[in-house]
Motif scaffolding. Structure first.
Motif, PDB file in Angstrom:
ATOM      1  N   SER A   9       0.828  -1.205   0.000  1.00 10.78           N
ATOM      2  CA  SER A   9       0.000   0.000   0.000  1.00 10.78           C
ATOM      3  C   SER A   9       0.861   1.253   0.000  1.00 10.78           C
ATOM      4  O   SER A   9       0.564   2.229  -0.705  1.00 10.78           O
ATOM      5  N   TRP A  10       1.947   1.238   0.792  1.00 11.45           N
ATOM      6  CA  TRP A  10       2.852   2.395   0.781  1.00 11.45           C
ATOM      7  C   TRP A  10       3.459   2.586  -0.607  1.00 11.45           C
ATOM      8  O   TRP A  10       3.510   3.698  -1.134  1.00 11.45           O
TER       9      TRP A  10
ATOM     10  N   ASP B  20       2.296   1.651  -3.480  1.00  7.27           N
ATOM     11  CA  ASP B  20       1.290   2.093  -4.442  1.00  7.27           C
ATOM     12  C   ASP B  20       0.983   3.569  -4.271  1.00  7.27           C
ATOM     13  O   ASP B  20       0.653   4.272  -5.224  1.00  7.27           O
ATOM     14  N   THR B  21       1.092   4.067  -3.040  1.00  4.96           N
ATOM     15  CA  THR B  21       0.770   5.464  -2.763  1.00  4.96           C
ATOM     16  C   THR B  21       1.917   6.401  -3.109  1.00  4.96           C
ATOM     17  O   THR B  21       1.700   7.467  -3.677  1.00  4.96           O
ATOM     18  N   TYR B  22       3.150   6.008  -2.785  1.00  2.00           N
ATOM     19  CA  TYR B  22       4.264   6.953  -2.833  1.00  2.00           C
ATOM     20  C   TYR B  22       5.272   6.723  -3.951  1.00  2.00           C
ATOM     21  O   TYR B  22       5.973   7.668  -4.324  1.00  2.00           O
TER      22      TYR B  22
ATOM     23  N   SER C  77       6.648  11.259   2.047  1.00  2.37           N
ATOM     24  CA  SER C  77       6.745   9.818   1.800  1.00  2.37           C
ATOM     25  C   SER C  77       7.564   9.132   2.881  1.00  2.37           C
ATOM     26  O   SER C  77       7.284   7.987   3.254  1.00  2.37           O
TER      27      SER C  77
ATOM     28  N   PRO D 168      -4.544   4.927   1.442  1.00  2.00           N
ATOM     29  CA  PRO D 168      -4.928   4.408   0.134  1.00  2.00           C
ATOM     30  C   PRO D 168      -4.213   5.165  -0.969  1.00  2.00           C
ATOM     31  O   PRO D 168      -3.830   6.314  -0.827  1.00  2.00           O
ATOM     32  N   SER D 169      -4.091   4.464  -2.094  1.00  2.00           N
ATOM     33  CA  SER D 169      -3.390   5.065  -3.218  1.00  2.00           C
ATOM     34  C   SER D 169      -4.126   6.294  -3.724  1.00  2.00           C
ATOM     35  O   SER D 169      -5.355   6.332  -3.768  1.00  2.00           O
ATOM     36  N   GLN D 170      -3.370   7.299  -4.093  1.00  2.00           N
ATOM     37  CA  GLN D 170      -3.949   8.515  -4.627  1.00  2.00           C
ATOM     38  C   GLN D 170      -3.160   8.920  -5.854  1.00  2.00           C
ATOM     39  O   GLN D 170      -2.012   8.553  -6.022  1.00  2.00           O
TER      40      GLN D 170
ATOM     41  N   ARG E 171      -1.052  11.334  -7.077  1.00  2.00           N
ATOM     42  CA  ARG E 171      -0.295  12.394  -6.455  1.00  2.00           C
ATOM     43  C   ARG E 171       0.283  13.314  -7.512  1.00  2.00           C
ATOM     44  O   ARG E 171       0.733  12.886  -8.555  1.00  2.00           O
TER      45      ARG E 171
ATOM     46  N   TRP F 292       7.533  12.000  -6.312  1.00  2.00           N
ATOM     47  CA  TRP F 292       7.436  10.595  -5.906  1.00  2.00           C
ATOM     48  C   TRP F 292       8.722  10.170  -5.230  1.00  2.00           C
ATOM     49  O   TRP F 292       9.794  10.672  -5.525  1.00  2.00           O
TER      50      TRP F 292
END
Length: 297
Positions: free
Chosen positions: A101-102, A104-106, A200, A234-236, A238, A242
């Motif tokens: 999850s991290w 996918d988000t960052y 991040s 959750p993924s956003q 951004r 990155w």
């Protein structure tokens, strides 16, 4: 500049996190764990699921994970051996979900065209790839101790980080790990010789908490209870910078006809909700280096 000392639990947490990252760091280890997350497999059954791995690559991964106590080798007969997750391995699955999850988000993503709408959107990255790339950021020597120290202090000078994260080394030794963490988007120079975590880098807090809970608790069942429902944001989509990972070759492309046979879904009662196809049901493209000055996965 904040100078609060790290909490007393940090040494034990740090030791557990670094050992777990060492467990996951060898290339393809995560993919092997996720491949047997739903059921034990015989050695030959790994081939259609991880077709790009040669025999010489798979066996060391299985031996490494078996020695670590997360994979169990069961011999029914001389030529009938299966590999499956131990209870400890099952308890690790929710931790992998937090790491995925991290990532996918960052972690950076290339923009690709949606086949239905034609609009550009971030590409979908397989959870196993997100985990692999995240671990590649954190596993290098001294990276996690520096991040732990900055989490505890908020802001710290290179001298403070050298004494806390790299005791026994000289001051100049800390600059190379710091430079790598800055390049990876996890740390930023704050001025006046100080360093602090980026957004991040701050987002790694639940990742480290999940890993530490698994590493320091001898009971797999309590690991699962503690980690249930815990995850990174959750993924956003951004728009900011990155985090990046060291250049690593992505998994070879799996033909679409074979991809449908590679779908995996965890049936463990308390495991993460890996959906069919999460591991590598999509084409994993080569990621070119971004234009000069831009981050890359």
């Amino acid at each position: 500049m904040a100078t609060t000392a790290p909490p007393s639990a940090t040494p034990n947490d740090l030791l557990g996190v670094t050992k777990t990252l060492d467990l996951l760091a060898p290339r393809w280890s995560v993919w092997v764990l996720m491949t047997i997350s739903s059921q034990p497999l015989r050695y030959a059954e790994f081939k259609p699921r991880l077709p790009w791995l040669a025999d010489g690559q798979l066996h060391p991964r299985l031996r490494h994970l078996t020695n670590a106590g997360v994979v169990e080798r069961t011999e029914y007969a001389p030529r009938h051996v299966t590999y499956g997750l131990t209870n400890r391995g099952v308890a690790l699955l929710p931790v992998l979900a937090v790491i995925a999850s991290w990532g996918d988000t960052y972690l950076e993503k290339e923009l690709v065209a949606d086949k239905r709408t034609g609009e550009m959107e971030p590409e979908r990255i397989a959870p196993a790839q997100n985990i692999d790339d995240t671990v590649a950021l954190l596993a290098p020597r001294h990276a996690t101790p520096v991040l732990f120290s900055l989490q505890a202090r908020g802001t710290a000078t290179a001298k403070t980080l050298a004494s806390e994260a790299m005791p026994g080394y000289g001051l100049t030794a800390v600059y190379k790990p710091l430079e790598r963490l800055v390049d990876d988007g996890l740390v930023v120079a704050s001025g006046a010789g100080g360093y602090q975590l980026t957004a991040s880098g701050q987002g790694l807090v639940p990742v480290f908490q999940a890993i530490s809970a698994w590493a320091t608790d001898p009971s797999p069942e309590s690991d699962v209870r503690r980690l249930r429902g815990q995850g990174a944001a959750p993924s956003q989509n951004r728009s900011g910078p990155w985090a990046t990972t060291p250049t690593r070759l992505p998994a070879p492309v799996v033909p679409a006809a074979s991809a449908s046979r590679l779908a995996l879904a965890t049936t463990a009662p308390n495991g993460p909700a890996w959906q069919p196809g999460d591991l590598f049901s999509h084409q994993i493209p080569a990621r070119p280096i971004s234009p000069a000055g831009g981050p890359r996965r």
